[in-house]
Design a protein around this motif. Structure first.
Motif, PDB file in Angstrom:
ATOM      1  N   GLU A  38       4.218  -2.537   5.895  1.00  0.00           N
ATOM      2  CA  GLU A  38       3.395  -2.499   4.685  1.00  0.00           C
ATOM      3  C   GLU A  38       2.845  -1.104   4.492  1.00  0.00           C
ATOM      4  O   GLU A  38       2.614  -0.379   5.459  1.00  0.00           O
ATOM      5  N   THR A  70      -3.405   2.885   3.584  1.00  0.00           N
ATOM      6  CA  THR A  70      -3.180   2.289   4.901  1.00  0.00           C
ATOM      7  C   THR A  70      -1.710   1.914   5.040  1.00  0.00           C
ATOM      8  O   THR A  70      -1.002   1.777   4.045  1.00  0.00           O
ATOM      9  N   TYR A  71      -1.282   1.749   6.287  1.00  0.00           N
ATOM     10  CA  TYR A  71       0.063   1.263   6.556  1.00  0.00           C
ATOM     11  C   TYR A  71       0.038   0.395   7.800  1.00  0.00           C
ATOM     12  O   TYR A  71      -0.882   0.454   8.604  1.00  0.00           O
ATOM     13  N   LEU A  72       1.076  -0.411   7.933  1.00  0.00           N
ATOM     14  CA  LEU A  72       1.285  -1.237   9.106  1.00  0.00           C
ATOM     15  C   LEU A  72       2.788  -1.278   9.332  1.00  0.00           C
ATOM     16  O   LEU A  72       3.551  -1.466   8.388  1.00  0.00           O
ATOM     17  N   GLU A  77      -0.351  -2.510  14.306  1.00  0.00           N
ATOM     18  CA  GLU A  77      -1.735  -2.406  13.845  1.00  0.00           C
ATOM     19  C   GLU A  77      -1.788  -1.684  12.504  1.00  0.00           C
ATOM     20  O   GLU A  77      -0.920  -0.872  12.188  1.00  0.00           O
ATOM     21  N   ARG A  78      -2.831  -1.956  11.730  1.00  0.00           N
ATOM     22  CA  ARG A  78      -3.033  -1.263  10.451  1.00  0.00           C
ATOM     23  C   ARG A  78      -3.676   0.097  10.735  1.00  0.00           C
ATOM     24  O   ARG A  78      -4.624   0.194  11.493  1.00  0.00           O
ATOM     25  N   HIS A  79      -3.120   1.151  10.118  1.00  0.00           N
ATOM     26  CA  HIS A  79      -3.634   2.509  10.298  1.00  0.00           C
ATOM     27  C   HIS A  79      -3.908   3.142   8.940  1.00  0.00           C
ATOM     28  O   HIS A  79      -3.266   2.810   7.951  1.00  0.00           O
ATOM     29  N   ARG A  80      -4.830   4.065   8.921  1.00  0.00           N
ATOM     30  CA  ARG A  80      -5.147   4.830   7.717  1.00  0.00           C
ATOM     31  C   ARG A  80      -4.242   6.054   7.689  1.00  0.00           C
ATOM     32  O   ARG A  80      -3.950   6.647   8.716  1.00  0.00           O
TER      33      ARG A  80
END
Length: 145
Positions: free
Chosen positions: A32, A52-54, A89-92
């Motif tokens: 994502e 954000t990305y995942l 994990e979701r990251h900025r």
């Protein structure tokens, strides 16, 4: 017997289509990316986009990267946010570009596209790029100069 086989074939085809068809906005393997609905032009002329990305498990054949594009009145500024950490994990992410390369970029409405891309290499050179996820939206650019 023939009718039964045809019914079974049709049912199998329908099941395959329903299992393997994903919605248009779905991404592959839970990848994502999102882009914020705004960008900023700072005093030094830097354009900043974020989001954000995942992603899960990057490929051993390539590198996963974040790329962002701002389009405004025919002008296009492309910036890279660097390598993605694909650990589920979701990251900025944050990407910066310069209005020196796109001098007409100004405050107001624009379009932003964020892409999570997998770059495949052949030796040291990129061989191909696959887009794993994309977010495209209308944004507002704020000029702080």
């Amino acid at each position: 017997m023939f009718g039964r086989r045809m019914a079974l074939a049709a049912f199998s085809a329908l099941a395959a289509v329903s299992v393997f068809t994903a919605p248009a906005n779905a991404t592959v393997f839970n990848q994502e990316i999102s882009v914020q609905p705004y960008a900023h032009i700072t005093e030094d002329g830097s354009v900043t986009l974020s989001g954000t990305y995942l992603c899960e498990g990057s490929s051993p054949r390539g590198a996963v990267q974040v790329k962002a594009i701002v389009v405004q009145e025919g002008l296009r500024l492309t910036v890279a946010a660097g390598d993605a950490r694909c650990d589920g994990e979701r990251h900025r992410w944050e990407a910066r570009g310069s209005v020196r390369f796109t001098p007409g970029l100004h405050a107001g409405r624009a379009e932003a596209v964020a892409q999570l891309q997998e770059v495949h290499f052949s030796g040291l050179l990129p061989r191909s790029i696959d887009t794993l996820a994309e977010d495209d939206k209308n944004i507002e650019v704020f000029d702080h100069r």
